[in-house]
Enzyme design. Sequence first.
Site, PDB file in Angstrom:
ATOM      1  N   SER A  76     -12.413   3.956   6.473  1.00 61.28           N
ATOM      2  CA  SER A  76     -12.922   4.117   7.843  1.00 61.28           C
ATOM      3  C   SER A  76     -13.760   5.381   7.952  1.00 61.28           C
ATOM      4  O   SER A  76     -13.327   6.454   7.520  1.00 61.28           O
ATOM      5  CB  SER A  76     -11.761   4.180   8.836  1.00 61.28           C
ATOM      6  OG  SER A  76     -11.039   2.975   8.781  1.00 61.28           O
TER       7      SER A  76
ATOM      8  N   HIS B 214      -8.008   9.581   4.699  1.00 67.83           N
ATOM      9  CA  HIS B 214      -7.588   8.557   5.662  1.00 67.83           C
ATOM     10  C   HIS B 214      -7.990   8.941   7.078  1.00 67.83           C
ATOM     11  O   HIS B 214      -7.865  10.101   7.469  1.00 67.83           O
ATOM     12  CB  HIS B 214      -6.072   8.375   5.622  1.00 67.83           C
ATOM     13  CG  HIS B 214      -5.584   7.812   4.318  1.00 67.83           C
ATOM     14  ND1 HIS B 214      -4.720   8.474   3.489  1.00 67.83           N
ATOM     15  CD2 HIS B 214      -5.868   6.645   3.708  1.00 67.83           C
ATOM     16  CE1 HIS B 214      -4.479   7.726   2.425  1.00 67.83           C
ATOM     17  NE2 HIS B 214      -5.165   6.613   2.532  1.00 67.83           N
ATOM     18  N   GLY B 215      -8.436   7.955   7.840  1.00 62.05           N
ATOM     19  CA  GLY B 215      -8.704   8.172   9.252  1.00 62.05           C
ATOM     20  C   GLY B 215     -10.147   8.534   9.550  1.00 62.05           C
ATOM     21  O   GLY B 215     -10.998   8.577   8.657  1.00 62.05           O
TER      22      GLY B 215
ATOM     23  N   ASN C 249     -10.212   0.277   0.765  1.00 60.71           N
ATOM     24  CA  ASN C 249      -9.165   0.115   1.785  1.00 60.71           C
ATOM     25  C   ASN C 249      -9.661   0.496   3.182  1.00 60.71           C
ATOM     26  O   ASN C 249     -10.250   1.575   3.356  1.00 60.71           O
ATOM     27  CB  ASN C 249      -7.988   1.044   1.472  1.00 60.71           C
ATOM     28  CG  ASN C 249      -7.220   0.623   0.241  1.00 60.71           C
ATOM     29  OD1 ASN C 249      -7.722  -0.105  -0.599  1.00 60.71           O
ATOM     30  ND2 ASN C 249      -5.998   1.095   0.134  1.00 60.71           N
TER      31      ASN C 249
ATOM     32  N   THR D  54      -7.883   2.322   9.710  1.00 61.98           N
ATOM     33  CA  THR D  54      -8.083   2.929  11.037  1.00 61.98           C
ATOM     34  C   THR D  54      -9.022   2.116  11.931  1.00 61.98           C
ATOM     35  O   THR D  54      -8.728   1.912  13.116  1.00 61.98           O
ATOM     36  CB  THR D  54      -8.643   4.364  10.890  1.00 61.98           C
ATOM     37  OG1 THR D  54      -7.804   5.066   9.975  1.00 61.98           O
ATOM     38  CG2 THR D  54      -8.663   5.098  12.209  1.00 61.98           C
TER      39      THR D  54
ATOM     40  N   ASP E 173       0.841  -1.200   0.000  1.00 61.57           N
ATOM     41  CA  ASP E 173       0.000   0.000   0.000  1.00 61.57           C
ATOM     42  C   ASP E 173       0.888   1.267   0.000  1.00 61.57           C
ATOM     43  O   ASP E 173       2.020   1.232   0.517  1.00 61.57           O
ATOM     44  CB  ASP E 173      -0.834  -0.084   1.295  1.00 61.57           C
ATOM     45  CG  ASP E 173      -2.028   0.825   1.327  1.00 61.57           C
ATOM     46  OD1 ASP E 173      -2.548   1.158   0.258  1.00 61.57           O
ATOM     47  OD2 ASP E 173      -2.453   1.188   2.451  1.00 61.57           O
ATOM     48  N   HIS E 174       0.395   2.368  -0.543  1.00 60.48           N
ATOM     49  CA  HIS E 174       1.077   3.681  -0.512  1.00 60.48           C
ATOM     50  C   HIS E 174       2.609   3.599  -0.539  1.00 60.48           C
ATOM     51  O   HIS E 174       3.283   3.904   0.453  1.00 60.48           O
ATOM     52  CB  HIS E 174       0.652   4.479   0.728  1.00 60.48           C
ATOM     53  CG  HIS E 174      -0.782   4.897   0.684  1.00 60.48           C
ATOM     54  ND1 HIS E 174      -1.249   5.897  -0.150  1.00 60.48           N
ATOM     55  CD2 HIS E 174      -1.859   4.434   1.348  1.00 60.48           C
ATOM     56  CE1 HIS E 174      -2.557   6.034   0.009  1.00 60.48           C
ATOM     57  NE2 HIS E 174      -2.953   5.145   0.906  1.00 60.48           N
TER      58      HIS E 174
ATOM     59  N   HIS F 185      -9.790   4.710  -1.173  1.00 60.18           N
ATOM     60  CA  HIS F 185      -8.983   4.692   0.059  1.00 60.18           C
ATOM     61  C   HIS F 185      -9.762   5.394   1.160  1.00 60.18           C
ATOM     62  O   HIS F 185     -10.774   6.049   0.906  1.00 60.18           O
ATOM     63  CB  HIS F 185      -7.662   5.426  -0.171  1.00 60.18           C
ATOM     64  CG  HIS F 185      -6.638   4.599  -0.883  1.00 60.18           C
ATOM     65  ND1 HIS F 185      -5.496   4.163  -0.274  1.00 60.18           N
ATOM     66  CD2 HIS F 185      -6.610   4.121  -2.150  1.00 60.18           C
ATOM     67  CE1 HIS F 185      -4.791   3.447  -1.143  1.00 60.18           C
ATOM     68  NE2 HIS F 185      -5.440   3.413  -2.287  1.00 60.18           N
ATOM     69  N   GLY F 186      -9.251   5.277   2.380  1.00 62.99           N
ATOM     70  CA  GLY F 186      -9.865   6.001   3.488  1.00 62.99           C
ATOM     71  C   GLY F 186     -11.240   5.471   3.836  1.00 62.99           C
ATOM     72  O   GLY F 186     -12.170   6.239   4.127  1.00 62.99           O
TER      73      GLY F 186
END
Length: 285
Positions: free
Chosen positions: A213, A182-183, A232, A235, A80-81, A210-211
């Site tokens: 959560s 993200h988060g 993805n 968190t 990832d990343h 992505h992100g």
Amino acid sequence: MRHQIISLYKKADMKGFAIGAFNFSTNEILKGIITAAQKLKAPVIIATSEGERNFFGCDESVAMYNVIKKKYPYVILHADHTHSFQEIKKVVDAGYPSVHFDGSKLQYRHNIRETKRAVDYAHANNVFIEGELGSITGGSTTHKEKLKDILTDDLLTNPSQAKEFVELTGVDSLAISIGNAHGIWKDKPKLDFERLKQIKEQTGKFLVLHGGSGISANDFRKSVELGINKININTELRIAFAHALIKGLHTREDYTPYKYLKNVSPTVSKIVEEHIIIFKTNNKI
Ligand code: G3H
Ligand code: ZN
């Protein structure tokens, strides 16, 4: 391996489900992910960011993947990343079958050049590669801010640029920025579905959200309907892991790790199961 992975993404695209990509940096999290996938007969991606694989070990991640695959072959290990060509080379050489080159912090033309370089290396080694256009802000933790105060329009993926980007780089899939981050933030993310629709139409590519959560079940469902093929999650697993570990330590009878760690994997597993059901990945092996 690349063609097998492409076949799975095609299946997801045609049948309207998304493959869950779950990050791990400890054995307990990894075990939680695999247990959930096995239980629900779901194909699954196990992912490590640069920080996570530095902690767990790059070769160790590949070794665990090879052990797991013997018992449950519907798993893909994904880097990832990954921010540099050197790091792409490292994970490809170590045996990762799928990688993500994240050049989103680079200026557009520079992102194209570096992504193309990563694509050439990945494809020459039969490895699937995801690119990224538009900036997905934040880290996989809880944030004190409201996302709406951070996320500006210039961070979002431009659909016509995305078309040019996938044509010039040859990526197998594309991570996009449509209001996701993200988060977990003080407010809920607001996804730009019209933008997602346009990106899918313009690129015709497998798309990655992505992100995950903090995104609602309804928004996940709508994203999948509009062409998201991989989602993805990190968190929420980190939080589940930490809480179960703290609880285990507080209520421990003695210092035996397999006693105070007992509920950690099942707690992580529960979160993974919930997502697999929402993504409709159950019974897709
Ligand atoms: O690459 C990892 C994911 O985008 C995780 O995002 O921490 O918001 O679940 P998340
Ligand atoms: Zn991400």
